[in-house]
Design a protein around this motif. Structure first.
Motif, PDB file in Angstrom:
ATOM      1  N   HIS A   1      41.481 -59.625 -18.708  1.00 50.55           N
ATOM      2  CA  HIS A   1      42.720 -60.066 -19.354  1.00 50.55           C
ATOM      3  C   HIS A   1      43.170 -61.360 -18.685  1.00 50.55           C
ATOM      4  CE1 HIS A   1      43.834 -55.634 -20.500  1.00 50.55           C
ATOM      5  NE2 HIS A   1      42.598 -55.967 -20.812  1.00 50.55           N
ATOM      6  N   TYR A   2      43.653 -62.297 -19.506  1.00 50.00           N
ATOM      7  CA  TYR A   2      44.322 -63.483 -18.977  1.00 50.00           C
ATOM      8  C   TYR A   2      45.777 -63.370 -19.407  1.00 50.00           C
ATOM      9  CZ  TYR A   2      39.711 -65.468 -18.062  1.00 50.00           C
ATOM     10  OH  TYR A   2      38.434 -65.694 -17.589  1.00 50.00           O
ATOM     11  N   ASP A   3      46.660 -63.044 -18.490  1.00 44.44           N
ATOM     12  CA  ASP A   3      48.048 -62.706 -18.839  1.00 44.44           C
ATOM     13  C   ASP A   3      48.026 -61.636 -19.926  1.00 44.44           C
ATOM     14  OD1 ASP A   3      48.968 -64.553 -16.947  1.00 44.44           O
ATOM     15  OD2 ASP A   3      48.767 -66.192 -18.393  1.00 44.44           O
TER      16      ASP A   3
ATOM     17  N   GLY B   1      28.149 -63.327 -31.179  1.00 43.45           N
ATOM     18  CA  GLY B   1      29.471 -63.212 -31.802  1.00 43.45           C
ATOM     19  C   GLY B   1      30.091 -64.572 -31.986  1.00 43.45           C
ATOM     20  N   PRO B   2      31.188 -64.627 -32.739  1.00 36.22           N
ATOM     21  CA  PRO B   2      31.830 -65.909 -33.018  1.00 36.22           C
ATOM     22  C   PRO B   2      32.484 -66.498 -31.775  1.00 36.22           C
ATOM     23  CG  PRO B   2      33.136 -64.102 -33.908  1.00 36.22           C
ATOM     24  CD  PRO B   2      31.888 -63.501 -33.366  1.00 36.22           C
ATOM     25  N   SER B   3      32.859 -67.751 -31.869  1.00 34.29           N
ATOM     26  CA  SER B   3      33.496 -68.435 -30.753  1.00 34.29           C
ATOM     27  C   SER B   3      34.746 -67.679 -30.303  1.00 34.29           C
ATOM     28  CB  SER B   3      33.865 -69.850 -31.219  1.00 34.29           C
ATOM     29  OG  SER B   3      34.475 -70.521 -30.158  1.00 34.29           O
ATOM     30  N   GLY B   4      34.878 -67.502 -28.994  1.00 44.29           N
ATOM     31  CA  GLY B   4      36.076 -66.862 -28.443  1.00 44.29           C
ATOM     32  C   GLY B   4      36.034 -65.341 -28.433  1.00 44.29           C
ATOM     33  N   CYS B   5      34.887 -64.730 -28.761  1.00 46.08           N
ATOM     34  CA  CYS B   5      34.848 -63.254 -28.848  1.00 46.08           C
ATOM     35  C   CYS B   5      34.648 -62.601 -27.483  1.00 46.08           C
ATOM     36  CB  CYS B   5      33.766 -62.795 -29.815  1.00 46.08           C
ATOM     37  SG  CYS B   5      32.101 -63.049 -29.187  1.00 46.08           S
ATOM     38  N   GLY B   6      34.374 -63.410 -26.441  1.00 46.65           N
ATOM     39  CA  GLY B   6      34.269 -62.828 -25.104  1.00 46.65           C
ATOM     40  C   GLY B   6      32.861 -62.767 -24.532  1.00 46.65           C
TER      41      GLY B   6
ATOM     42  N   THR C   1      30.865 -65.229 -23.197  1.00 51.05           N
ATOM     43  CA  THR C   1      30.693 -65.940 -21.925  1.00 51.05           C
ATOM     44  C   THR C   1      31.453 -65.234 -20.813  1.00 51.05           C
ATOM     45  OG1 THR C   1      30.265 -68.047 -22.979  1.00 51.05           O
ATOM     46  CG2 THR C   1      31.122 -68.144 -20.748  1.00 51.05           C
ATOM     47  N   THR C   2      32.654 -64.752 -21.115  1.00 51.25           N
ATOM     48  CA  THR C   2      33.432 -64.045 -20.089  1.00 51.25           C
ATOM     49  C   THR C   2      32.656 -62.825 -19.601  1.00 51.25           C
ATOM     50  OG1 THR C   2      35.442 -64.811 -21.175  1.00 51.25           O
ATOM     51  CG2 THR C   2      35.681 -63.001 -19.607  1.00 51.25           C
ATOM     52  N   THR C   3      32.027 -62.100 -20.530  1.00 53.93           N
ATOM     53  CA  THR C   3      31.231 -60.928 -20.139  1.00 53.93           C
ATOM     54  C   THR C   3      30.091 -61.348 -19.215  1.00 53.93           C
ATOM     55  OG1 THR C   3      31.765 -59.881 -22.245  1.00 53.93           O
ATOM     56  CG2 THR C   3      29.887 -58.976 -21.044  1.00 53.93           C
TER      57      THR C   3
HETATM   58  P1  ATP Z   1      32.256 -69.532 -27.165  1.00 52.26           P
HETATM   59  O1  ATP Z   1      31.110 -69.098 -28.045  1.00 52.26           O
HETATM   60  O2  ATP Z   1      33.195 -70.468 -27.874  1.00 52.26           O
HETATM   61  O3  ATP Z   1      31.840 -70.002 -25.820  1.00 52.26           O
HETATM   62  P2  ATP Z   1      32.913 -66.892 -26.121  1.00 52.26           P
HETATM   63  O4  ATP Z   1      32.615 -65.775 -27.061  1.00 52.26           O
HETATM   64  O5  ATP Z   1      31.940 -67.128 -25.047  1.00 52.26           O
HETATM   65  O6  ATP Z   1      33.183 -68.214 -26.950  1.00 52.26           O
HETATM   66  P3  ATP Z   1      34.863 -66.652 -24.026  1.00 52.26           P
HETATM   67  O7  ATP Z   1      34.599 -67.997 -23.451  1.00 52.26           O
HETATM   68  O8  ATP Z   1      34.348 -65.482 -23.297  1.00 52.26           O
HETATM   69  O9  ATP Z   1      34.357 -66.596 -25.546  1.00 52.26           O
HETATM   70  O10 ATP Z   1      36.429 -66.503 -24.230  1.00 52.26           O
HETATM   71  C1  ATP Z   1      37.035 -65.305 -24.708  1.00 52.26           C
HETATM   72  C2  ATP Z   1      38.524 -65.511 -24.812  1.00 52.26           C
HETATM   73  O11 ATP Z   1      39.098 -65.645 -23.513  1.00 52.26           O
HETATM   74  C3  ATP Z   1      38.936 -66.758 -25.577  1.00 52.26           C
HETATM   75  O12 ATP Z   1      40.063 -66.474 -26.360  1.00 52.26           O
HETATM   76  C4  ATP Z   1      39.259 -67.749 -24.481  1.00 52.26           C
HETATM   77  O13 ATP Z   1      40.227 -68.682 -24.918  1.00 52.26           O
HETATM   78  C5  ATP Z   1      39.811 -66.860 -23.395  1.00 52.26           C
HETATM   79  N1  ATP Z   1      39.570 -67.411 -22.049  1.00 52.26           N
HETATM   80  C6  ATP Z   1      38.361 -67.647 -21.498  1.00 52.26           C
HETATM   81  N2  ATP Z   1      38.514 -68.157 -20.233  1.00 52.26           N
HETATM   82  C7  ATP Z   1      39.852 -68.233 -20.015  1.00 52.26           C
HETATM   83  C8  ATP Z   1      40.657 -68.679 -18.902  1.00 52.26           C
HETATM   84  N3  ATP Z   1      40.090 -69.115 -17.766  1.00 52.26           N
HETATM   85  N4  ATP Z   1      41.994 -68.605 -19.042  1.00 52.26           N
HETATM   86  C9  ATP Z   1      42.565 -68.142 -20.164  1.00 52.26           C
HETATM   87  N5  ATP Z   1      41.864 -67.696 -21.246  1.00 52.26           N
HETATM   88  C10 ATP Z   1      40.524 -67.748 -21.169  1.00 52.26           C
END
Ligand code: ATP
Length: 350
Positions: A12-14, A36-41, A43-45
């Motif tokens: 979670h970010y905030d 998954g689509p852009s922003g689905c999580g 890269t964070t995973t």
């Molecule tokens: P993409 O294909 O565009 O790289 P993604 O599926 O890899 O997207 P993530 O980069 O994991 O998506 O981001 C998931 C969500 O978390 C997005 O809404 C992004 O804006 C948010 N997010 C990622 N990093 C941060 C951060 N450091 N601070 C706040 N929000 C973040």
């Protein structure tokens, strides 16, 4: 048996949920794509597995050991990110040797492993070159060799071919797949490209809004999507919302009975049929009739858009070289019950 396990992994970010309580088991030697689509999580995973992002909750287990709080460099994972640049002032060989040096692997052994890696990625002849003297594809191969040289238990790839043009990308996908099979290294790759995921993955992990929507082998996931999102992200689909009150009752939309073999599913459902499973038919056997509003030639197949009483539908037909229905034609559409899927209407996971 699972080799890498994500248990209830969240970030979670905030108030924003980037990743929501994801569970995933990866077996040793498996190639898994996070799609998954852009922003689905995605890269964070991956970054949580790499150790660069600290999870809000949940655990990561590698070969039975909890690595959730282990520092990135102590996890010993191989990492290739799109932006994970090579060291510009080092030769190809020195770049590949870098991780081995960090691990304290001595001179003779180090040279042997660098040579073997360069041979593996077919860059032995370029060992003395600098990154600026290489093409994009060759640079990515050096990055791969550098990540693999340390013999990591897991290889993490984030859009590693994002910067390459379509043709080179296709070639690299086939190379990467062969390399991964040969080495048997457990691999997790992030991509937003469905055909890349289908080409490479043993299993696709389809993500949406921080959640895992579906996990499956590419063919199985394509043929058995679990809802609107899966069916339309991985390929194209015609999706109708239907409600069935009791088992065995017909499935109808606006008085049209839709063919199905599924007598059991009840409640709020989605009825899914893929465009290539629909045929043009004459006369009274049509499930629904409509008018061709668009016809696009795509080389190996035709794409049709049909306006029907059920809404706009899509059809694709292989190009057999024969004439096809034209824009403005009235057509009957039919498909076999075994080619349709009924699934519970999805609810958002967060
Ligand atoms: P993409 O294909 O565009 O790289 P993604 O599926 O890899 O997207 P993530 O980069 O994991 O998506 O981001 C998931 C969500 O978390 C997005 O809404 C992004 O804006 C948010 N997010 C990622 N990093 C941060 C951060 N450091 N601070 C706040 N929000 C973040």
């Amino acid at each position: 048996m699972s080799f890498l396990e994500l248990k209830g992994l969240s970030k979670h970010y905030d108030d924003a949920v980037a990743v929501a309580a994801c569970d995933l088991s990866v077996t040793q030697g498996e190639f898994v794509c996070l799609l998954g689509p852009s922003g689905c999580g995605k890269t964070t995973t991956l970054q949580m597995v790499a150790g660069f992002v600290q999870p809000t909750s949940g655990r990561i287990l590698l070969d039975g050991a909890d690595i959730t709080n282990v520092k990135p460099n102590q996890r010993g994972l191989g990492i290739v990110f799109q932006s994970y640049a090579l060291f510009p002032h080092m030769t190809v060989a020195d770049n590949v040797a870098f991780g081995l040096e960090m691990q304290g692997v001595g001179g003779g052994e180090r040279r042997k492993r660098v040579d073997a890696m360069l041979e593996l990625v077919q860059l032995s002849a370029m060992a003395g070159r600098y990154p600026r003297e290489l093409s994009g594809g060759q640079r990515q191969r050096v990055a791969l060799a550098r990540a693999l040289a340390i013999r990591p238990p897991v290889l993490l790839l984030d859009e590693p071919m994002g910067a390459l043009d379509a043709k080179l990308r296709e070639e690299m996908q086939i190379e990467l797949r062969a390399l991964q099979h040969r080495l048997g290294v457990t691999t997790i790759m992030v991509t937003h490209d469905q055909s890349e995921a289908m080409t490479l993955a043993d299993r696709v992990v389809l993500m949406n809004k921080g959640c895992i929507e579906q996990v499956g082998r590419p063919f199985e996931m394509y043929e058995r999507p679990n809802g609107r999102f899966s069916s339309t992200f991985l390929g194209k689909a015609n999706v109708f919302e239907v409600t069935r009150t009791q088992p065995g009752a017909s499935v109808e939309v606006l008085g049209h009975v839709l063919p199905t073999n599924d007598d059991a599913s009840v409640g709020a459902l989605e009825y899914i049929v893929r465009p290539e499973k629909i045929a043009f038919v004459d006369g009274g056997i049509a499930v629904v009739r409509g008018r061709v509003s668009a016809r696009v030639f795509l080389g190996n197949h035709w794409l049709f858009q049909i306006e029907t009483p059920l809404g706009t539908m899509q059809l694709t037909h292989a190009n057999t070289g024969l004439p096809q229905a034209a824009e403005g034609d009235d057509v009957g559409l039919s498909w076999a019950p075994e080619n349709a899927r009924l699934v519970p209407r999805a609810e958002a996971c967060v």
